[in-house]
Design an enzyme around this catalytic site. Structure first.
Site, mmCIF file in Angstrom:
data_model
loop_
_atom_site.group_PDB
_atom_site.id
_atom_site.type_symbol
_atom_site.label_atom_id
_atom_site.label_comp_id
_atom_site.label_asym_id
_atom_site.label_seq_id
_atom_site.Cartn_x
_atom_site.Cartn_y
_atom_site.Cartn_z
ATOM 1 N N ALA A 3 0.814 -1.259 0.003
ATOM 2 C CA ALA A 3 0.038 -0.111 0.071
ATOM 3 C C ALA A 3 0.908 1.145 -0.147
ATOM 4 O O ALA A 3 1.946 1.171 -0.064
ATOM 5 C CB ALA A 3 -0.909 -0.067 1.347
ATOM 6 N N LYS A 4 0.321 2.219 0.085
ATOM 7 C CA LYS A 4 0.804 3.592 0.103
ATOM 8 C C LYS A 4 2.191 3.656 0.975
ATOM 9 O O LYS A 4 3.184 4.361 0.946
ATOM 10 C CB LYS A 4 0.041 4.775 0.268
ATOM 11 C CG LYS A 4 -0.527 5.384 -1.006
ATOM 12 C CD LYS A 4 -1.672 6.344 -0.768
ATOM 13 C CE LYS A 4 -3.109 5.648 -0.655
ATOM 14 N NZ LYS A 4 -4.163 6.513 -0.428
ATOM 15 N N ARG A 5 1.893 3.013 2.436
ATOM 16 C CA ARG A 5 2.874 3.163 3.546
ATOM 17 C C ARG A 5 4.259 2.482 2.827
ATOM 18 O O ARG A 5 5.159 3.066 3.315
ATOM 19 C CB ARG A 5 2.492 2.419 4.733
ATOM 20 C CG ARG A 5 2.178 1.029 4.449
ATOM 21 C CD ARG A 5 2.073 0.079 5.707
ATOM 22 N NE ARG A 5 1.387 -1.196 5.296
ATOM 23 C CZ ARG A 5 0.184 -1.260 5.405
ATOM 24 N NH1 ARG A 5 -0.782 -0.907 5.525
ATOM 25 N NH2 ARG A 5 -0.201 -2.613 4.984
#
Ligand code: GLU
Length: 327
Positions: free
Chosen positions: A254-256
């Protein structure tokens, strides 16, 4: 006559595309091209508060960098334009009006706090979510009018209790479930934003999509979407839900995982062929992760070789992609 294959990739512009999105886009594109089909890029930017024009633009650039092209999309146009959901609102509202006239929808005034206090379905496909208890379905006309004076409602689809939906997934096999187990779902939010399920069903139908290839996290959605399609008299597309790519701790990419944004890899000078080769090796399409362009992988592509369980993206792969990049 079998309709010719039309596939699509439908990202939401709420962040930069990362390796997990590239995986889905690549598999969807290869399957479409292998079948001699066409491919649509649709930007799912209904939630304008979360979508950013910069991300919208980056999606197009990052996909091109990867070596994926499309026959219809926001920049190239096509017979079903526009290809950005925020510009298709009129169509969704028409479909909502149709469902309303058929008495398939009802307004829901419940506050978020109340919805969160409702218990989830105990087991099954929809176990993660609260199952709406239909309080607002039982309102009298007078109660409804009083509530409507104070607050804008969301709209829910009244899902028939006895309806059974079978999804015959090319990777996961055939599953029959009752969409009502997930409860009556929202098709338009109280703030007016059209809900994902409605927009996807309307657009896949309007755009003539025959094949939906997307992440396995959306498998439960298929039962609601197939039900909704059926209520609207639309044919259901053929589905293939591909496994998610997860990190070594089992969390989906994901974005993390900022260093796995396609943008970051590209800025480091990582050749996209290396990433494509790595993904196709993980997808069971190659014996070794060798650099390859998507177009070179079309002929030998076989969706049936894609694993059925989550694919682990190891730290070592990132290091391998970056090794001597840009030198
Ligand atoms: N827009 C959705 C997402 O970004 C995908 C929709 C779909 O493939 O049905 O996760």
């Amino acid at each position: 006559m079998t309709p010719s294959y039309k596939g699509r990739f439908a990202p939401s512009p709420t962040g930069f595309l990362h390796v997990g999105n590239a995986w889905v886009a690549l598999l969807a594109w290869l399957d479409a091209r292998r079948a001699g089909g066409s491919f649509i890029l649709r930007i799912e930017d209904l939630d304008e508060a979360r979508s950013r024009p910069a991300y919208r633009q980056a999606i197009l650039e990052d996909l091109r960098w990867l070596g994926i092209d499309w026959d219809e999309g926001p920049d190239v146009g096509g017979p079903s334009a526009p290809y950005e959901q925020r510009r298709r609102r009129g169509l969704y509202e028409q479909v909502l009006a149709r469902l309303m006239a058929k008495r398939e929808l009802y307004p829901c005034f419940c506050a978020r706090s109340r919805l969160l206090s409702i218990a989830s379905a105990p087991h099954g496909l929809f176990a993660d979510e609260p199952r709406y208890d239909r309080r607002c379905l039982r309102l009298s006309d007078a109660e409804r009018a009083a509530l409507a004076a104070a607050k804008a409602p969301s709209l829910r689809l009244h899902v028939a209790d006895d309806a059974l939906v079978t999804v015959d997934d090319r990777l996961l096999g055939s599953t029959t479930a009752r969409p009502s187990e997930g409860g009556d779902f929202v098709v338009r939010r109280a703030d007016g934003v059209i809900a994902y399920h409605l927009a996807v069903v309307v657009d896949d139908h309007a755009m003539g999509v025959t094949d939906v290839i997307r992440g396995a996290d959306l498998f439960p959605s298929a039962f609601r979407q197939a039900y909704l399609a059926e209520r609207l008299g639309y044919a259901t597309p053929r589905y293939a839900h591909v496994p998610l790519v997860v990190d070594e701790d089992g969390r989906r990419l994901a974005k993390r995982h900022g260093d796995l944004a396609l943008r970051s890899l590209r800025q480091l000078g990582v050749p996209s062929e290396r990433l494509v080769g790595m993904l196709l090796w993980l997808a069971g399409q190659m014996d070794r992760p060798e650099p390859v362009r998507p177009a070179e992988a079309v002929r030998a592509f076989d969706l049936g070789r894609v694993p059925r369980v989550a694919v682990v993206w190891r730290e070592a792969y990132t290091a391998q992609l970056k090794a001597n990049a840009g030198s």
